[in-house]
Design a protein around this motif. Sequence first.
Motif, PDB file in Angstrom:
ATOM      1  N   SER A   1       0.873  -1.174   0.077  1.00 63.03           N
ATOM      2  CA  SER A   1      -0.119   0.103  -0.038  1.00 63.03           C
ATOM      3  C   SER A   1       0.911   1.446  -0.052  1.00 63.03           C
ATOM      4  O   SER A   1       0.408   2.354  -0.095  1.00 63.03           O
ATOM      5  CB  SER A   1      -0.930   0.014   1.259  1.00 63.03           C
ATOM      6  OG  SER A   1      -1.883  -1.012   1.158  1.00 63.03           O
ATOM      7  N   GLN A   2       2.147   1.139   0.212  1.00 65.28           N
ATOM      8  CA  GLN A   2       3.220   2.270   0.217  1.00 65.28           C
ATOM      9  C   GLN A   2       2.923   2.853  -1.213  1.00 65.28           C
ATOM     10  O   GLN A   2       2.875   2.625  -2.222  1.00 65.28           O
ATOM     11  CB  GLN A   2       4.725   1.848   0.270  1.00 65.28           C
ATOM     12  CG  GLN A   2       4.595   1.315   1.616  1.00 65.28           C
ATOM     13  CD  GLN A   2       6.158   0.887   1.855  1.00 65.28           C
ATOM     14  OE1 GLN A   2       7.200   1.239   1.210  1.00 65.28           O
ATOM     15  NE2 GLN A   2       6.426  -0.141   2.650  1.00 65.28           N
ATOM     16  N   ASP A   3       3.141   4.228  -1.102  1.00 64.76           N
ATOM     17  CA  ASP A   3       3.213   5.251  -2.236  1.00 64.76           C
ATOM     18  C   ASP A   3       4.570   5.401  -2.800  1.00 64.76           C
ATOM     19  O   ASP A   3       4.603   6.154  -3.809  1.00 64.76           O
ATOM     20  CB  ASP A   3       2.192   6.529  -2.126  1.00 64.76           C
ATOM     21  CG  ASP A   3       0.951   6.340  -2.010  1.00 64.76           C
ATOM     22  OD1 ASP A   3       0.336   5.369  -2.387  1.00 64.76           O
ATOM     23  OD2 ASP A   3       0.298   7.086  -1.168  1.00 64.76           O
ATOM     24  N   ASN A   4       5.461   4.852  -2.326  1.00 61.12           N
ATOM     25  CA  ASN A   4       7.018   5.222  -2.365  1.00 61.12           C
ATOM     26  C   ASN A   4       6.989   4.748  -3.880  1.00 61.12           C
ATOM     27  O   ASN A   4       6.428   3.838  -4.511  1.00 61.12           O
ATOM     28  CB  ASN A   4       7.885   4.312  -1.764  1.00 61.12           C
ATOM     29  CG  ASN A   4       7.695   4.705  -0.094  1.00 61.12           C
ATOM     30  OD1 ASN A   4       7.092   5.572   0.132  1.00 61.12           O
ATOM     31  ND2 ASN A   4       8.281   3.819   0.641  1.00 61.12           N
ATOM     32  N   LYS A   5       8.008   5.199  -4.568  1.00 64.14           N
ATOM     33  CA  LYS A   5       8.498   5.164  -5.978  1.00 64.14           C
ATOM     34  C   LYS A   5       8.972   3.487  -6.045  1.00 64.14           C
ATOM     35  O   LYS A   5       8.525   2.869  -6.605  1.00 64.14           O
ATOM     36  CB  LYS A   5       9.475   5.875  -6.673  1.00 64.14           C
ATOM     37  CG  LYS A   5       9.753   5.510  -8.005  1.00 64.14           C
ATOM     38  CD  LYS A   5      10.760   6.558  -8.685  1.00 64.14           C
ATOM     39  CE  LYS A   5      11.122   6.289 -10.079  1.00 64.14           C
ATOM     40  NZ  LYS A   5      10.471   5.172 -10.701  1.00 64.14           N
TER      41      LYS A   5
ATOM     42  N   GLU B   1      17.398 -12.853   8.109  1.00 65.06           N
ATOM     43  CA  GLU B   1      17.442 -13.817   9.266  1.00 65.06           C
ATOM     44  C   GLU B   1      16.393 -14.828   8.767  1.00 65.06           C
ATOM     45  O   GLU B   1      16.321 -16.076   8.958  1.00 65.06           O
ATOM     46  CB  GLU B   1      16.813 -13.101  10.477  1.00 65.06           C
ATOM     47  CG  GLU B   1      16.569 -14.159  11.495  1.00 65.06           C
ATOM     48  CD  GLU B   1      16.345 -13.435  12.889  1.00 65.06           C
ATOM     49  OE1 GLU B   1      15.652 -14.074  13.563  1.00 65.06           O
ATOM     50  OE2 GLU B   1      17.260 -12.638  13.174  1.00 65.06           O
ATOM     51  N   ASN B   2      15.286 -14.460   8.137  1.00 67.85           N
ATOM     52  CA  ASN B   2      14.041 -15.252   7.558  1.00 67.85           C
ATOM     53  C   ASN B   2      14.064 -15.497   6.031  1.00 67.85           C
ATOM     54  O   ASN B   2      13.363 -16.112   5.724  1.00 67.85           O
ATOM     55  CB  ASN B   2      12.777 -14.478   8.011  1.00 67.85           C
ATOM     56  CG  ASN B   2      12.433 -14.606   9.456  1.00 67.85           C
ATOM     57  OD1 ASN B   2      12.609 -15.887  10.034  1.00 67.85           O
ATOM     58  ND2 ASN B   2      12.394 -13.425   9.983  1.00 67.85           N
ATOM     59  N   GLY B   3      15.270 -14.974   5.331  1.00 68.69           N
ATOM     60  CA  GLY B   3      15.339 -15.296   3.980  1.00 68.69           C
ATOM     61  C   GLY B   3      14.211 -14.448   3.074  1.00 68.69           C
ATOM     62  O   GLY B   3      13.976 -15.218   2.291  1.00 68.69           O
ATOM     63  N   VAL B   4      13.813 -13.276   3.478  1.00 64.18           N
ATOM     64  CA  VAL B   4      12.848 -12.481   2.807  1.00 64.18           C
ATOM     65  C   VAL B   4      13.432 -11.347   2.116  1.00 64.18           C
ATOM     66  O   VAL B   4      14.081 -10.411   2.921  1.00 64.18           O
ATOM     67  CB  VAL B   4      11.549 -12.233   3.740  1.00 64.18           C
ATOM     68  CG1 VAL B   4      10.547 -11.236   3.084  1.00 64.18           C
ATOM     69  CG2 VAL B   4      10.962 -13.557   4.438  1.00 64.18           C
ATOM     70  N   LEU B   5      13.192 -11.503   0.849  1.00 66.92           N
ATOM     71  CA  LEU B   5      13.501 -10.175   0.140  1.00 66.92           C
ATOM     72  C   LEU B   5      12.474  -9.672  -0.726  1.00 66.92           C
ATOM     73  O   LEU B   5      11.867 -10.401  -1.624  1.00 66.92           O
ATOM     74  CB  LEU B   5      14.834 -10.456  -0.745  1.00 66.92           C
ATOM     75  CG  LEU B   5      14.975  -9.189  -1.621  1.00 66.92           C
ATOM     76  CD1 LEU B   5      15.502  -7.946  -1.088  1.00 66.92           C
ATOM     77  CD2 LEU B   5      16.202  -9.729  -2.684  1.00 66.92           C
ATOM     78  N   ILE B   6      11.976  -8.411  -0.552  1.00 67.09           N
ATOM     79  CA  ILE B   6      10.624  -8.097  -1.427  1.00 67.09           C
ATOM     80  C   ILE B   6      11.399  -6.744  -1.901  1.00 67.09           C
ATOM     81  O   ILE B   6      11.526  -5.804  -1.321  1.00 67.09           O
ATOM     82  CB  ILE B   6       9.434  -7.795  -0.746  1.00 67.09           C
ATOM     83  CG1 ILE B   6       9.016  -9.359  -0.209  1.00 67.09           C
ATOM     84  CG2 ILE B   6       8.437  -7.092  -1.716  1.00 67.09           C
ATOM     85  CD1 ILE B   6       7.936  -9.090   0.897  1.00 67.09           C
ATOM     86  N   LYS B   7      11.290  -6.760  -3.239  1.00 64.77           N
ATOM     87  CA  LYS B   7      11.861  -5.692  -3.846  1.00 64.77           C
ATOM     88  C   LYS B   7      10.822  -5.153  -5.160  1.00 64.77           C
ATOM     89  O   LYS B   7      10.624  -5.987  -6.016  1.00 64.77           O
ATOM     90  CB  LYS B   7      13.211  -5.815  -4.763  1.00 64.77           C
ATOM     91  CG  LYS B   7      13.929  -4.397  -5.284  1.00 64.77           C
ATOM     92  CD  LYS B   7      15.382  -4.875  -5.616  1.00 64.77           C
ATOM     93  CE  LYS B   7      15.963  -3.682  -6.143  1.00 64.77           C
ATOM     94  NZ  LYS B   7      17.324  -4.032  -6.712  1.00 64.77           N
ATOM     95  N   VAL B   8      10.182  -4.004  -5.212  1.00 61.37           N
ATOM     96  CA  VAL B   8       9.360  -3.495  -6.357  1.00 61.37           C
ATOM     97  C   VAL B   8      10.073  -2.174  -6.762  1.00 61.37           C
ATOM     98  O   VAL B   8      10.182  -1.281  -5.830  1.00 61.37           O
ATOM     99  CB  VAL B   8       7.911  -3.189  -5.558  1.00 61.37           C
ATOM    100  CG1 VAL B   8       7.340  -2.715  -6.734  1.00 61.37           C
ATOM    101  CG2 VAL B   8       7.556  -4.518  -4.942  1.00 61.37           C
ATOM    102  N   ILE B   9      10.026  -2.203  -8.087  1.00 61.05           N
ATOM    103  CA  ILE B   9      10.666  -0.944  -8.837  1.00 61.05           C
ATOM    104  C   ILE B   9       9.565  -0.546  -9.713  1.00 61.05           C
ATOM    105  O   ILE B   9       8.902  -1.125 -10.497  1.00 61.05           O
ATOM    106  CB  ILE B   9      11.871  -1.265  -9.390  1.00 61.05           C
ATOM    107  CG1 ILE B   9      12.853  -1.559  -8.736  1.00 61.05           C
ATOM    108  CG2 ILE B   9      12.383   0.106 -10.139  1.00 61.05           C
ATOM    109  CD1 ILE B   9      14.065  -2.040  -9.338  1.00 61.05           C
ATOM    110  N   LYS B  10       8.895   0.683  -9.118  1.00 61.77           N
ATOM    111  CA  LYS B  10       7.663   1.143  -9.854  1.00 61.77           C
ATOM    112  C   LYS B  10       8.373   2.145 -11.018  1.00 61.77           C
ATOM    113  O   LYS B  10       8.979   2.974 -11.028  1.00 61.77           O
ATOM    114  CB  LYS B  10       6.707   1.887  -9.010  1.00 61.77           C
ATOM    115  CG  LYS B  10       6.294   1.165  -8.022  1.00 61.77           C
ATOM    116  CD  LYS B  10       5.309   1.910  -7.084  1.00 61.77           C
ATOM    117  CE  LYS B  10       4.807   1.333  -5.734  1.00 61.77           C
ATOM    118  NZ  LYS B  10       3.969   1.782  -4.939  1.00 61.77           N
ATOM    119  N   GLU B  11       7.407   1.766 -12.594  1.00 61.08           N
ATOM    120  CA  GLU B  11       8.039   2.691 -13.519  1.00 61.08           C
ATOM    121  C   GLU B  11       6.802   3.699 -13.483  1.00 61.08           C
ATOM    122  O   GLU B  11       5.795   3.650 -13.530  1.00 61.08           O
ATOM    123  CB  GLU B  11       8.059   1.757 -14.682  1.00 61.08           C
ATOM    124  CG  GLU B  11       9.199   0.734 -14.416  1.00 61.08           C
ATOM    125  CD  GLU B  11       9.561  -0.214 -15.784  1.00 61.08           C
ATOM    126  OE1 GLU B  11       8.632  -0.025 -16.427  1.00 61.08           O
ATOM    127  OE2 GLU B  11      10.464  -0.762 -15.325  1.00 61.08           O
TER     128      GLU B  11
END
Length: 91
Positions: free
Chosen positions: A69-73, A81-91
């Motif tokens: 829900s973040q409005d960040n770009k 520690e939990n092996g979680v990576l979430i990366k979203v690049i908005k165009e």
Amino acid sequence: MKFYDKGFINHYANYTQVQVFSAGNVVLNLKIYDDRVCRDTFECQTLKQFNKEYLSASYEDDFIQKLFSQDNKDIYFKDSENGVLIKVIKE
């Protein structure tokens, strides 16, 4: 879940939809509501169950909802520690 493709994040009145495509085919389709996450298989889980199965049981119940829900770009979350990576690049 591992995805490195293009997708969409759409915000509606009652839910946020996250779709990821690979070669034009939907590989992930989530509808994130206030109390549950539903996949395109019509299977829904509570936010707590979703975290436990795919992320970490230690996360706040509404973690995934707040994240998308973040409005960040760009959205970047890493939990080594939990092996979680979430990366979203908005165009």
